[in-house]
Design an enzyme around this catalytic site. Structure first.
Site, PDB file in Angstrom:
ATOM      1  N   ASN A  62     -13.663  48.472 -10.306  1.00  0.00           N
ATOM      2  CA  ASN A  62     -12.326  48.053 -10.729  1.00  0.00           C
ATOM      3  C   ASN A  62     -11.572  49.229 -11.321  1.00  0.00           C
ATOM      4  OD1 ASN A  62     -14.222  47.734 -12.869  1.00  0.00           O
ATOM      5  ND2 ASN A  62     -12.901  46.318 -13.959  1.00  0.00           N
ATOM      6  N   GLU A  64      -8.227  49.706 -13.512  1.00  0.00           N
ATOM      7  CA  GLU A  64      -7.161  49.032 -14.265  1.00  0.00           C
ATOM      8  C   GLU A  64      -5.957  49.951 -14.430  1.00  0.00           C
ATOM      9  OE1 GLU A  64      -9.022  47.463 -17.817  1.00  0.00           O
ATOM     10  OE2 GLU A  64     -10.012  45.895 -16.626  1.00  0.00           O
ATOM     11  N   CYS A  73      -9.414  45.108  -8.241  1.00  0.00           N
ATOM     12  CA  CYS A  73     -10.792  44.648  -8.434  1.00  0.00           C
ATOM     13  C   CYS A  73     -11.764  45.505  -7.625  1.00  0.00           C
ATOM     14  CB  CYS A  73     -10.939  43.204  -7.978  1.00  0.00           C
ATOM     15  SG  CYS A  73     -10.118  42.003  -9.014  1.00  0.00           S
ATOM     16  N   GLU A  75     -14.181  44.584  -5.705  1.00  0.00           N
ATOM     17  CA  GLU A  75     -14.422  44.087  -4.343  1.00  0.00           C
ATOM     18  C   GLU A  75     -13.360  44.599  -3.378  1.00  0.00           C
ATOM     19  OE1 GLU A  75     -14.319  42.455  -7.144  1.00  0.00           O
ATOM     20  OE2 GLU A  75     -15.684  40.729  -7.191  1.00  0.00           O
ATOM     21  N   CYS A 106     -13.251  36.905  -7.937  1.00  0.00           N
ATOM     22  CA  CYS A 106     -12.007  36.186  -8.245  1.00  0.00           C
ATOM     23  C   CYS A 106     -11.354  35.675  -6.962  1.00  0.00           C
ATOM     24  CB  CYS A 106     -11.045  37.094  -9.012  1.00  0.00           C
ATOM     25  SG  CYS A 106     -10.188  38.306  -7.981  1.00  0.00           S
ATOM     26  N   CYS A 109      -9.865  38.243  -4.499  1.00  0.00           N
ATOM     27  CA  CYS A 109     -10.876  38.941  -3.709  1.00  0.00           C
ATOM     28  C   CYS A 109     -11.493  38.019  -2.665  1.00  0.00           C
ATOM     29  CB  CYS A 109     -11.939  39.551  -4.620  1.00  0.00           C
ATOM     30  SG  CYS A 109     -11.257  40.926  -5.572  1.00  0.00           S
TER      31      CYS A 109
HETATM   32  N1  THU Z   1     -12.454  42.097 -11.753  1.00  0.00           N
HETATM   33  C1  THU Z   1     -13.061  42.572 -10.623  1.00  0.00           C
HETATM   34  O1  THU Z   1     -13.206  43.789 -10.447  1.00  0.00           O
HETATM   35  N2  THU Z   1     -13.487  41.682  -9.707  1.00  0.00           N
HETATM   36  C2  THU Z   1     -13.352  40.326  -9.821  1.00  0.00           C
HETATM   37  O2  THU Z   1     -13.713  39.590  -8.899  1.00  0.00           O
HETATM   38  C3  THU Z   1     -12.773  39.748 -11.027  1.00  0.00           C
HETATM   39  C4  THU Z   1     -12.254  40.696 -12.033  1.00  0.00           C
HETATM   40  C5  THU Z   1     -11.984  43.053 -12.745  1.00  0.00           C
HETATM   41  C6  THU Z   1     -10.490  43.120 -12.892  1.00  0.00           C
HETATM   42  C7  THU Z   1     -10.337  43.601 -14.320  1.00  0.00           C
HETATM   43  O3  THU Z   1     -10.387  45.018 -14.313  1.00  0.00           O
HETATM   44  C8  THU Z   1     -11.547  43.067 -15.042  1.00  0.00           C
HETATM   45  O4  THU Z   1     -12.466  42.701 -14.025  1.00  0.00           O
HETATM   46  C9  THU Z   1     -11.264  41.889 -15.935  1.00  0.00           C
HETATM   47  O5  THU Z   1     -10.575  40.904 -15.250  1.00  0.00           O
END
Ligand code: THU
Length: 155
Positions: A62, A64, A73, A75, A106, A109
């Site tokens: 991920n 940010e 994300c 994925e 999520c 994704c």
């Molecule tokens: N996140 C992912 O990388 N994958 C997911 O399927 C859900 C959330 C990350 C996004 C963000 O940087 C952190 O997790 C918290 O939501």
């Protein structure tokens, strides 16, 4: 003008299979990718690894952003790495996070993955837990049984 609807459903590809996949190798790549996660805002680091039919494993983490909605994300990062390498179908996905129990991908994704493979076996692992019996197993088909279908009209 006779406008014919042209449907582009996600191709109902092969059913998710668990056998013949080196899950340990996938989890290792996901865990290594998680080390690169850029998550200063949530502190929730995620690594993902996608196995393509060419046998390669594509990692993602991920990423940010201070504009929180721009967050990528893990994925979808892995998906992007695979697509730029010419891969558009997948055999397996591993995810590593700090969550206990291990979490499912999520919704965004799920849709992003279903664009390429409707039924993908997914293993989610808590970082540092090598014990395969603690891993969570999902199929994308179960996580997203009715993907969005884009219907465009032929001109
Ligand atoms: N996140 C992912 O990388 N994958 C997911 O399927 C859900 C959330 C990350 C996004 C963000 O940087 C952190 O997790 C918290 O939501």
């Amino acid at each position: 003008m006779n406008r014919q609807p042209l449907f582009h459903p996600p191709v109902p590809d092969h059913a998710a299979t668990w056998e013949g996949i080196d899950w340990q190798a996938l989890v290792k790549v996901a865990a290594g990718s998680r080390e690169r996660a850029y998550a200063p805002y949530s502190g929730f680091r995620v690594g993902a690894a996608l196995l393509a039919p060419n046998g390669r494993i594509y990692g993602g983490c991920n990423v940010e952003n201070r504009v929180l909605g721009l967050t990528l994300c893990a994925e979808r990062g892995a998906l992007s790495a695979a697509v730029v390498d010419g891969q558009t179908s997948f055999e397996a996905l591993a995810i590593v996070t700090g969550a206990t129990p291990p979490c499912a991908p999520c919704g965004q994704c799920r849709d992003a993955l279903a664009e390429f493979t409707c039924d993908l076996p997914v293993v989610s692992v808590t970082a540092g837990d090598d014990e395969a019996s603690n891993w969570s197993r999902f199929t994308l088909q179960n996580l997203l049984p009715e993907p969005f279908v884009l219907a465009v009209e032929k001109p």
